[in-house]
Design a protein around this motif. Structure first.
Motif, PDB file in Angstrom:
ATOM      1  N   PHE A 250       0.850  -1.182   0.000  1.00 21.05           N
ATOM      2  CA  PHE A 250       0.000   0.000   0.000  1.00 21.05           C
ATOM      3  C   PHE A 250       0.887   1.234   0.000  1.00 21.05           C
ATOM      4  O   PHE A 250       2.055   1.198   0.394  1.00 21.05           O
ATOM      5  CB  PHE A 250      -0.962   0.013   1.191  1.00 21.05           C
ATOM      6  N   GLN A 251       0.332   2.311  -0.478  1.00 25.07           N
ATOM      7  CA  GLN A 251       1.025   3.595  -0.476  1.00 25.07           C
ATOM      8  C   GLN A 251      -0.008   4.695  -0.354  1.00 25.07           C
ATOM      9  O   GLN A 251      -1.056   4.665  -1.009  1.00 25.07           O
ATOM     10  CB  GLN A 251       1.845   3.790  -1.753  1.00 25.07           C
ATOM     11  N   ILE A 252       0.263   5.646   0.518  1.00 25.70           N
ATOM     12  CA  ILE A 252      -0.588   6.825   0.678  1.00 25.70           C
ATOM     13  C   ILE A 252       0.281   8.046   0.433  1.00 25.70           C
ATOM     14  O   ILE A 252       1.270   8.265   1.144  1.00 25.70           O
ATOM     15  CB  ILE A 252      -1.226   6.876   2.079  1.00 25.70           C
ATOM     16  N   GLY A 253      -0.027   8.795  -0.593  1.00 25.87           N
ATOM     17  CA  GLY A 253       0.822   9.935  -0.930  1.00 25.87           C
ATOM     18  C   GLY A 253       0.115  10.904  -1.854  1.00 25.87           C
ATOM     19  O   GLY A 253      -0.976  10.637  -2.373  1.00 25.87           O
ATOM     20  N   LYS A 254       0.754  12.044  -2.070  1.00 24.01           N
ATOM     21  CA  LYS A 254       0.173  13.089  -2.910  1.00 24.01           C
ATOM     22  C   LYS A 254       0.433  12.816  -4.391  1.00 24.01           C
ATOM     23  O   LYS A 254       1.490  12.311  -4.768  1.00 24.01           O
ATOM     24  CB  LYS A 254       0.750  14.454  -2.531  1.00 24.01           C
TER      25      LYS A 254
ATOM     26  N   PHE B  94      -3.575  16.276  -4.383  1.00 25.91           N
ATOM     27  CA  PHE B  94      -4.443  15.581  -3.438  1.00 25.91           C
ATOM     28  C   PHE B  94      -3.819  14.231  -3.085  1.00 25.91           C
ATOM     29  O   PHE B  94      -2.880  13.766  -3.731  1.00 25.91           O
ATOM     30  CB  PHE B  94      -5.860  15.401  -4.007  1.00 25.91           C
ATOM     31  N   TYR B  95      -4.360  13.607  -2.051  1.00 21.71           N
ATOM     32  CA  TYR B  95      -3.857  12.311  -1.600  1.00 21.71           C
ATOM     33  C   TYR B  95      -4.561  11.166  -2.329  1.00 21.71           C
ATOM     34  O   TYR B  95      -5.760  11.219  -2.581  1.00 21.71           O
ATOM     35  CB  TYR B  95      -4.090  12.138  -0.098  1.00 21.71           C
ATOM     36  N   GLN B  96      -3.791  10.141  -2.639  1.00 22.46           N
ATOM     37  CA  GLN B  96      -4.351   8.867  -3.081  1.00 22.46           C
ATOM     38  C   GLN B  96      -3.925   7.779  -2.095  1.00 22.46           C
ATOM     39  O   GLN B  96      -2.837   7.841  -1.521  1.00 22.46           O
ATOM     40  CB  GLN B  96      -3.861   8.500  -4.480  1.00 22.46           C
ATOM     41  N   CYS B  97      -4.802   6.806  -1.925  1.00 19.99           N
ATOM     42  CA  CYS B  97      -4.503   5.658  -1.067  1.00 19.99           C
ATOM     43  C   CYS B  97      -4.573   4.415  -1.944  1.00 19.99           C
ATOM     44  O   CYS B  97      -5.661   4.014  -2.361  1.00 19.99           O
ATOM     45  CB  CYS B  97      -5.503   5.561   0.075  1.00 19.99           C
ATOM     46  N   ASP B  98      -3.446   3.813  -2.216  1.00 19.44           N
ATOM     47  CA  ASP B  98      -3.373   2.661  -3.117  1.00 19.44           C
ATOM     48  C   ASP B  98      -3.161   1.364  -2.339  1.00 19.44           C
ATOM     49  O   ASP B  98      -2.340   1.308  -1.422  1.00 19.44           O
ATOM     50  CB  ASP B  98      -2.202   2.828  -4.093  1.00 19.44           C
ATOM     51  N   PHE B  99      -3.907   0.342  -2.730  1.00 20.55           N
ATOM     52  CA  PHE B  99      -3.705  -1.020  -2.223  1.00 20.55           C
ATOM     53  C   PHE B  99      -3.571  -1.910  -3.452  1.00 20.55           C
ATOM     54  O   PHE B  99      -4.497  -1.984  -4.265  1.00 20.55           O
ATOM     55  CB  PHE B  99      -4.902  -1.437  -1.361  1.00 20.55           C
ATOM     56  N   ASP B 100      -2.419  -2.537  -3.625  1.00 14.91           N
ATOM     57  CA  ASP B 100      -2.151  -3.310  -4.839  1.00 14.91           C
ATOM     58  C   ASP B 100      -1.669  -4.715  -4.499  1.00 14.91           C
ATOM     59  O   ASP B 100      -0.935  -4.916  -3.524  1.00 14.91           O
ATOM     60  CB  ASP B 100      -1.081  -2.618  -5.690  1.00 14.91           C
ATOM     61  N   ILE B 101      -2.086  -5.669  -5.324  1.00 16.69           N
ATOM     62  CA  ILE B 101      -1.634  -7.054  -5.197  1.00 16.69           C
ATOM     63  C   ILE B 101      -0.999  -7.457  -6.516  1.00 16.69           C
ATOM     64  O   ILE B 101      -1.657  -7.447  -7.556  1.00 16.69           O
ATOM     65  CB  ILE B 101      -2.807  -7.995  -4.852  1.00 16.69           C
TER      66      ILE B 101
END
Length: 334
Positions: A81-85, A102-109
């Motif tokens: 996961f990564q949370i960043g601008k 703006f911020y994005q919150c990514d969850f990747d598999i």
């Protein structure tokens, strides 16, 4: 800032609960890595001034940098996961929460897993994140579609393969614009034949329960020549069976304009009035410095419990009804 940190902390807890590890990527990337990945939205990428070195650009999202990271470091399997601008050269719309930064919150598999396990897990992650904030909005829908279904619909309607991405970028506007505006763009701007556009409308605007939509698609014989379409239908039937109680809705008009989408597409819609409550209620709690918040939702009532949140420590207790008095007595006496 405090409200943002509370939200980010809760989302991070969910990501870690599902076993994801955090990674970070640079705010800028080589321009050649970013261009041609976002279809028509590539025009929204921020180019950095050329000072005689490599051509760079600010990241548009967290997904393409993640793909570059995995390629660079030979990563073949990871749950991250990564949370960043992120940055987009767009016209800001403050009333709609659209900003250039703006911020994005990514969850990747990434990697090979059991059939559908990754898609089901992503849907569970989305649902769990939204449940964490159900005090502020209880009405939400996880809209899903499949790029293979959309491709089959467009091909059967008469759209040339090379035009599918540009048609998708117009269809993606249906959550903001009425069909007539999208139709005019397809015909007048993108030069799609009127008969083709009418056939697209008949298919993508069909609505009903998930089962009704699946049955509607199965009855369209012209779609079955695409083996990927049949596979996508089979996948959705399994997903809807596994996640029967989740707020998931098959939406045939959900397109997403980005060129790198190949499978299931997700998008969450939240009741506007309830979403406003997220900001107003939480601001009231924070500004008043209320130490504890008592939460009574559908889950609490069903299980005979009460959730009590410590607003200072951002920690939530779940106790039985008959333990409430002793809980607060212990706090007063401590």
């Amino acid at each position: 800032m405090k409200m943002r940190n509370i939200v980010i902390n809760e989302i991070t807890k969910v990501f870690r609960l599902f076993g994801a590890e955090a990674i970070d990527t640079p705010v800028f990337e080589l321009k050649e890595i970013l261009v041609e990945k976002y279809g028509e939205d590539s025009k929204l990428i921020y180019d950095l001034a050329n000072h005689g070195g490599e051509l760079l650009a600010l990241r548009y999202d967290l997904t393409v940098p993640f793909a570059r990271y995995c390629s660079t470091h030979d990563v073949e399997k990871i749950k991250r996961f990564q949370i960043g601008k992120v940055y987009r050269r767009d016209e800001p719309q403050m009333n709609k929460g659209r900003y250039r930064e703006f911020y994005q919150c990514d969850f990747d598999i990434l990697g090979q897993y059991n059939e559908l396990s990754s898609d089901v897990e992503v849907l569970l992650v989305i649902n769990e994140v939204l449940k964490r904030f159900d005090l502020f909005f209880s009405q939400y829908t996880i809209n899903v579609n499949h790029r293979s279904i959309l491709n089959a619909i467009l091909s059967a309607s008469g759209v040339d393969k090379k035009n599918i991405p540009v048609v998708c970028s117009s269809i993606d506007k249906l959550d903001k614009q009425p069909w007539e505006e999208v139709k005019n763009e397809l015909i007048m701007v993108k030069q799609i034949d009127v008969a083709v556009v009418d056939r697209i409308k008949d298919l993508i605007l069909f609505d009903g329960s998930n089962q009704e939509i699946i049955q509607f698609l199965k009855e369209k014989q012209e779609l079955h020549s695409d083996k990927n379409f049949n596979k996508a239908i089979h996948e959705f039937e399994k997903i809807f069976f596994i996640l029967d109680n989740a707020s998931i809705k098959l939406n045939l008009s959900l397109a997403r304009g980005l060129d790198y989408y190949t499978g299931i597409i997700y998008e969450v819609t939240i009741n506007d009035d309830a979403l406003g409550g997220l900001n107003n209620e939480l601001k009231t709690v924070l500004n008043a410095k209320i130490p504890y918040m008592v939460i009574m939702g559908e889950d609490e009532i069903k299980n005979g419990i009460i959730s009590i949140k410590n607003m200072e420590k951002n920690f939530q207790y779940r106790i039985n009804f008959n333990e409430v008095e002793s809980f607060f007595n212990s706090i007063i006496c401590s």
